[in-house]
Design an enzyme around this catalytic site. Structure first.
Site, PDB file in Angstrom:
ATOM      1  N   LYS A   1      -0.767  -6.678  -9.696  1.00 21.58           N
ATOM      2  CA  LYS A   1      -1.647  -5.426  -9.803  1.00 21.58           C
ATOM      3  C   LYS A   1      -3.136  -5.525  -9.144  1.00 21.58           C
ATOM      4  CE  LYS A   1       1.314  -2.998 -11.806  1.00 21.58           C
ATOM      5  NZ  LYS A   1       2.425  -1.770 -11.143  1.00 21.58           N
TER       6      LYS A   1
ATOM      7  N   LYS B   1      12.306   4.772  -8.618  1.00 21.37           N
ATOM      8  CA  LYS B   1      12.341   4.322  -9.209  1.00 21.37           C
ATOM      9  C   LYS B   1      13.590   5.149 -10.446  1.00 21.37           C
ATOM     10  CE  LYS B   1       7.382   2.074  -9.395  1.00 21.37           C
ATOM     11  NZ  LYS B   1       6.583   2.421 -10.291  1.00 21.37           N
TER      12      LYS B   1
END
Length: 330
Positions: free
Chosen positions: A150, A246
């Site tokens: 990230k 997702k």
């Protein structure tokens, strides 16, 4: 058969602070739905996400308003017509699949015609932090084949170089979570390509990614916030080479399976991803792993205490237990 539907909010403390370009959190707030026919009970878990203007309260209210319309275990299509793609629909859809699995004593993979997966490689996550902290956290994952990093816009190459130094044999997915601009992407992409970076995920804001059209990035680009359902696909072609599926974005396993099939027609690579949640949320998504190019379902190691009969993740290898908590039949 008469179905009884209940929904509740649960808070799952995290093993450590989880930070992305948009902020940090120390707990996962999830909604758990149970659906019972009086003999068997199915359940599902979802994560209302503020980025998509969802909240726990709103999700619980959507489920409450939808309950009277759900009368049968095969009401997935009815559900998709009533609710938009959201966390509420995801939890309901997955709970219905689990209930059907128990009633018919068949795994959901068989019911929905998906490949049963015993194990797979999943990415493991290094959160945004200082270069030194990210390198330290990555060192603990040095035996993992695939690591998701990230990143915000700061010190991109410095941080990835430091992580590559301690994980030289790993491949990396860089996830900017909409935090970069096109100028930064063009500046860092050639260097990232030399640092074992296999994919760059959502570098630009979803509503400002036109600059990616026909840009020949040296690293494949993956749409996350830009891709929700099958209806999103056409506008992604020419900008991205992969999509992140997702279930909280698709509104459940039913639409996720359709999205995966449609994405292949557009010759897009597929990542199966997740919000931060427990194995109960990972289990339906895991059914897509057999058809995915990348799997990012490390939620069970991000929460401080996973649910019983959850997944086992060691050195990036994700294995299902003999008796998985969802979708395995009775």
């Amino acid at each position: 058969m008469r179905l009884t539907i209940e929904a509740k909010h649960e808070t799952l403390p995290l093993a450590q602070t989880f930070a992305i370009s948009r902020g940090a959190k120390t707990q996962a707030d999830v909604v758990v739905v149970t659906v019972t026919n009086g003999e068997f009970t199915g359940w599902g878990e979802s994560v209302p996400y503020a980025r998509y203007d969802q909240s726990i309260e709103d999700t619980l209210n959507k489920i409450k308003c939808t309950k009277p319309a759900i009368k049968h275990i095969d009401d997935h299509r009815r559900l998709n017509a009533i609710l938009p793609a959201c966390a509420a629909r995801n939890a309901l859809d997955c709970a219905l699949w689990d209930l059907k699995s128990k009633i018919e004593n068949k795994p959901v993979a068989q019911l929905i015609d998906l490949q049963e997966v015993k194990s797979c490689v999943t990415a493991q996550t290094v959160s945004v932090a200082s270069t030194q902290e990210m390198q330290k956290n990555a060192r603990a994952l040095c035996n993992s084949e695939l690591i998701k990093v990230k990143l915000d816009p700061d010190d991109v190459i410095e941080k990835v170089s430091a992580i590559h130094e301690v994980c030289p044999d790993s491949r990396f997915i860089i996830d900017a979570n909409e935090g970069w601009n096109l100028s930064l992407l063009k500046e860092v992409a050639p260097q990232l390509a030399r640092l074992n970076v296999a994919l760059i995920e959502q570098p630009l804001p979803a509503d400002d990614d036109e600059g990616l059209t026909d840009y020949q990035c040296p690293v494949p680009l993956c749409a996350d916030e830009s891709c929700h359902t099958t209806a999103s696909l056409k506008q992604l072609v020419g900008k991205y080479q992969a999509i992140n599926i997702k279930l909280d974005k698709t509104g459940g396993l039913t639409e996720a399976r359709s999205l995966m099939k449609a994405a292949r027609l557009y010759e897009l690579d597929i990542m199966v991803g997740c919000m931060v949640a427990s194995s109960l949320a990972m289990a339906p998504a895991y059914l897509l792993a057999g058809g995915a190019d990348y799997v990012d379902l490390d939620g069970p190691v991000l929460v401080a205490e996973d649910r019983q009969n959850g997944f086992i993740i060691e050195n990036g290898i994700m294995k299902r237990p003999d008796s998985l908590l969802w979708g395995s039949g009775r």
